[in-house]
Scaffold this motif. Structure first.
Motif, mmCIF file in Angstrom:
data_model
loop_
_atom_site.group_PDB
_atom_site.id
_atom_site.type_symbol
_atom_site.label_atom_id
_atom_site.label_comp_id
_atom_site.label_asym_id
_atom_site.label_seq_id
_atom_site.Cartn_x
_atom_site.Cartn_y
_atom_site.Cartn_z
ATOM 1 N N SER A 31 0.822 -1.213 0.000
ATOM 2 C CA SER A 31 0.000 0.000 0.000
ATOM 3 C C SER A 31 0.855 1.261 0.000
ATOM 4 O O SER A 31 0.316 2.373 -0.092
ATOM 5 C CB SER A 31 -0.913 0.016 1.233
ATOM 6 O OG SER A 31 -1.784 -1.090 1.220
ATOM 7 N N LEU A 32 2.184 1.075 0.082
ATOM 8 C CA LEU A 32 3.082 2.226 0.183
ATOM 9 C C LEU A 32 4.183 2.249 -0.868
ATOM 10 O O LEU A 32 4.813 3.289 -1.082
ATOM 11 C CB LEU A 32 3.749 2.237 1.571
ATOM 12 C CG LEU A 32 2.815 2.448 2.763
ATOM 13 C CD1 LEU A 32 3.541 2.096 4.058
ATOM 14 C CD2 LEU A 32 2.326 3.892 2.806
ATOM 15 N N THR A 33 4.425 1.126 -1.522
ATOM 16 C CA THR A 33 5.541 1.037 -2.464
ATOM 17 C C THR A 33 5.067 0.625 -3.850
ATOM 18 O O THR A 33 3.969 0.089 -4.016
ATOM 19 C CB THR A 33 6.592 0.018 -1.974
ATOM 20 O OG1 THR A 33 5.964 -1.272 -1.828
ATOM 21 C CG2 THR A 33 7.180 0.432 -0.634
ATOM 22 N N ASP A 34 5.933 0.868 -4.834
ATOM 23 C CA ASP A 34 5.617 0.449 -6.197
ATOM 24 C C ASP A 34 6.187 -0.934 -6.463
ATOM 25 O O ASP A 34 6.716 -1.597 -5.549
ATOM 26 C CB ASP A 34 6.129 1.480 -7.217
ATOM 27 C CG ASP A 34 7.645 1.665 -7.175
ATOM 28 O OD1 ASP A 34 8.365 0.759 -6.680
ATOM 29 O OD2 ASP A 34 8.129 2.720 -7.635
ATOM 30 N N ASP A 35 6.122 -1.378 -7.708
ATOM 31 C CA ASP A 35 6.564 -2.731 -8.051
ATOM 32 C C ASP A 35 8.070 -2.918 -7.892
ATOM 33 O O ASP A 35 8.551 -4.048 -7.838
ATOM 34 C CB ASP A 35 6.165 -3.062 -9.502
ATOM 35 C CG ASP A 35 4.660 -3.173 -9.666
ATOM 36 O OD1 ASP A 35 3.982 -3.405 -8.647
ATOM 37 O OD2 ASP A 35 4.169 -3.014 -10.802
ATOM 38 N N ARG A 36 8.807 -1.820 -7.795
ATOM 39 C CA ARG A 36 10.271 -1.909 -7.642
ATOM 40 C C ARG A 36 10.704 -1.597 -6.210
ATOM 41 O O ARG A 36 11.871 -1.338 -5.952
ATOM 42 C CB ARG A 36 10.942 -0.949 -8.624
ATOM 43 C CG ARG A 36 10.610 -1.235 -10.095
ATOM 44 C CD ARG A 36 11.272 -0.249 -11.022
ATOM 45 N NE ARG A 36 12.722 -0.329 -10.966
ATOM 46 C CZ ARG A 36 13.543 0.500 -11.620
ATOM 47 N NH1 ARG A 36 13.014 1.473 -12.362
ATOM 48 N NH2 ARG A 36 14.832 0.360 -11.528
ATOM 49 N N SER A 37 9.762 -1.639 -5.281
ATOM 50 C CA SER A 37 10.008 -1.422 -3.848
ATOM 51 C C SER A 37 10.396 0.008 -3.508
ATOM 52 O O SER A 37 10.877 0.274 -2.405
ATOM 53 C CB SER A 37 11.101 -2.385 -3.320
ATOM 54 O OG SER A 37 10.615 -3.701 -3.290
ATOM 55 N N ASN A 38 10.174 0.931 -4.429
ATOM 56 C CA ASN A 38 10.375 2.332 -4.097
ATOM 57 C C ASN A 38 9.124 2.863 -3.402
ATOM 58 O O ASN A 38 8.001 2.481 -3.747
ATOM 59 C CB ASN A 38 10.622 3.157 -5.364
ATOM 60 C CG ASN A 38 11.917 2.780 -6.050
ATOM 61 O OD1 ASN A 38 12.983 2.842 -5.475
ATOM 62 N ND2 ASN A 38 11.804 2.357 -7.310
ATOM 63 N N LEU A 39 9.322 3.727 -2.423
ATOM 64 C CA LEU A 39 8.163 4.380 -1.835
ATOM 65 C C LEU A 39 7.404 5.134 -2.915
ATOM 66 O O LEU A 39 7.995 5.850 -3.707
ATOM 67 C CB LEU A 39 8.600 5.351 -0.731
ATOM 68 C CG LEU A 39 8.819 4.779 0.664
ATOM 69 C CD1 LEU A 39 9.192 5.901 1.629
ATOM 70 C CD2 LEU A 39 7.588 4.048 1.169
ATOM 71 N N ASP A 40 6.107 4.947 -2.938
ATOM 72 C CA ASP A 40 5.245 5.576 -3.932
ATOM 73 C C ASP A 40 4.632 6.824 -3.302
ATOM 74 O O ASP A 40 3.793 6.731 -2.408
ATOM 75 C CB ASP A 40 4.165 4.581 -4.362
ATOM 76 C CG ASP A 40 3.328 5.075 -5.519
ATOM 77 O OD1 ASP A 40 2.864 6.233 -5.450
ATOM 78 O OD2 ASP A 40 3.106 4.304 -6.464
ATOM 79 N N ASP A 41 5.060 7.986 -3.748
ATOM 80 C CA ASP A 41 4.590 9.240 -3.146
ATOM 81 C C ASP A 41 3.081 9.389 -3.232
ATOM 82 O O ASP A 41 2.435 9.870 -2.285
ATOM 83 C CB ASP A 41 5.259 10.442 -3.829
ATOM 84 C CG ASP A 41 6.722 10.594 -3.427
ATOM 85 O OD1 ASP A 41 7.110 10.037 -2.388
ATOM 86 O OD2 ASP A 41 7.474 11.274 -4.147
#
Length: 277
Positions: A31-41
Motif C-alpha cells: 500500500s506504500l511502495t511500487d513494483d520496484r520497492s520504491n516508496l510511492d509518493d
C-alpha cells in the motif's frame, strides 16, 4: 456461504465502526511502495489524506506502517537479502519512510512520532505500560503515533513477525474502538481475486469465521497479500468486542467511507455479546 449473517448484525457493527473515537490504521508494504520497492509518493500521500480526514472528525488515529524493508530495497537496489541485510535495509528504509510521512503530514500542519517495537515490548508489562503512556501522551498532544516493528534489533525470539499481528495486539492492549487494515486487495474474497475473476468479496465475518479461515488457508501468503494474518488479526480484535475492517488502500476516500458507515471491504463483527442477535 453458510452461517449467513443477519442484515441488522452487519449494520450494527458498521455503525459501531463509524462511531469509533480511537482508530488504528494498518498500512501494508504494497500500500506504500511500487513494483520496484520504491516508496510511492502518490500512495503515501493518499494514505495521509485519508488519515487526516479521520483526524478532522476529532478521532484519535494510530498508524501501524509497514514498508521499511521494502523502501530500503528500493534505495539500496537489493533484490534478495539474508536476515542481516534485511535488518540493515530496514534502517535505511525506516528513516526515509519517516521523512516522507513527516513531509506528507506537514501539508496539513500535522506532526508525527515514531515508535519501534519488538515482542519484548508487548510481553513485558512495565515496557508496554511505558509504550501505552507514550501513545496516550502523543494523542493528547494531537500528534499521530506511527508504529513499526524494530527490525534492526529483533532476533527470532523477540520478533512480532508481522505488522498485522502487531496492529491487532496494540489495538487490544490500548483499548481502541476500530482496526482498519489497508491492503492491495479489496477485502476478503471467496478465492484469490488476483487470479480468480469469479472470486466474490465477503461482506462480513462473524459466525462464518471458520469457513472464511478455510478459504484463506487455501490462498498462498505471497499471492494473496498475506491475507491469512490480516484475517487472524481482525478476528483477534473482534473477539475483544472491537470491529475490524480489511479494505483496499487505493479505494477513493476509503477511511471517510468507514467513518460514514458505508459498506467498505470486509467487516469483522465484534463478538462476546457486543452485537445483539
Amino acid at each position: 456461504m453458510s452461517n449467513v449473517l443477519e442484515h441488522h448484525e452487519i449494520e450494527q457493527a458498521r455503525q459501531l465502526a463509524a462511531d469509533a473515537e480511537r482508530v488504528i490504521v494498518k498500512a501494508g508494504t504494497n500500500s506504500l511502495t511500487d513494483d520496484r520497492s520504491n516508496l510511492d509518493d502518490e500512495k503515501l500521500d493518499k494514505l495521509v489524506d485519508d488519515i487526516v480526514g479521520l483526524l478532522e472528525r476529532d478521532k484519535d488515529v494510530i498508524l501501524v506502517s509497514s514498508g521499511a524493508v521494502g523502501a530500503g530495497k528500493g534505495r539500496v537496489d537489493l533484490v534478495e537479502e539474508n536476515v542481516e541485510e534485511a535488518q540493515a535495509l530496514s534502517t535505511v528504509g525506516q528513516s526515509y519512510l519517516m521523512q516522507r510521512y513527516t513531509e506528507s503530514f506537514a501539508r496539513y500542519d500535522r506532526k508525527i512520532a515514531q515508535l519501534l517495537l519488538t515482542q519484548h515490548d508487548l510481553n513485558n508489562l512495565e515496557r508496554f505500560t511505558n509504550v501505552r503512556n507514550t501513545i496516550e501522551t502523543l494523542l493528547e498532544w494531537d500528534i499521530v503515533p506511527i508504529i513499526n516493528e524494530n527490525d534492526a534489533v529483533a532476533t527470532e525470539e523477540i520478533r512480532i513477525g508481522d505488522n498485522d499481528m502487531l496492529s491487532s495486539s496494540v489495538a487490544i492492549d490500548i483499548d481502541v474502538d476500530l482496526l482498519v487494515t489497508l491492503t492491495d486487495v479489496g477485502g476478503v474474497y471467496t478465492g484469490n481475486p488476483k487470479e480468480d475473476p469469479t472470486a466474490e468479496r465477503i461482506e462480513a465475518v462473524g459466525r462464518n469465521y471458520d469457513e472464511v479461515q478455510s478459504i484463506t488457508k487455501e490462498s498462498s501468503e505471497e499471492r494473496f497479500g498475506g491475507i491469512q494474518t490480516k484475517v487472524q488479526g481482525a478476528r483477534d480484535v473482534s473477539e475483544h468486542g472491537v470491529p475490524a475492517i480489511i479494505a483496499k488502500s487505493t479505494q477513493e476516500d476509503v477511511l471517510e467511507k468507514v467513518a460514514a458507515g458505508e459498506p467498505v471491504g470486509t467487516l469483522f463483527i465484534p463478538i462476546n455479546g457486543v452485537i445483539d442477535d
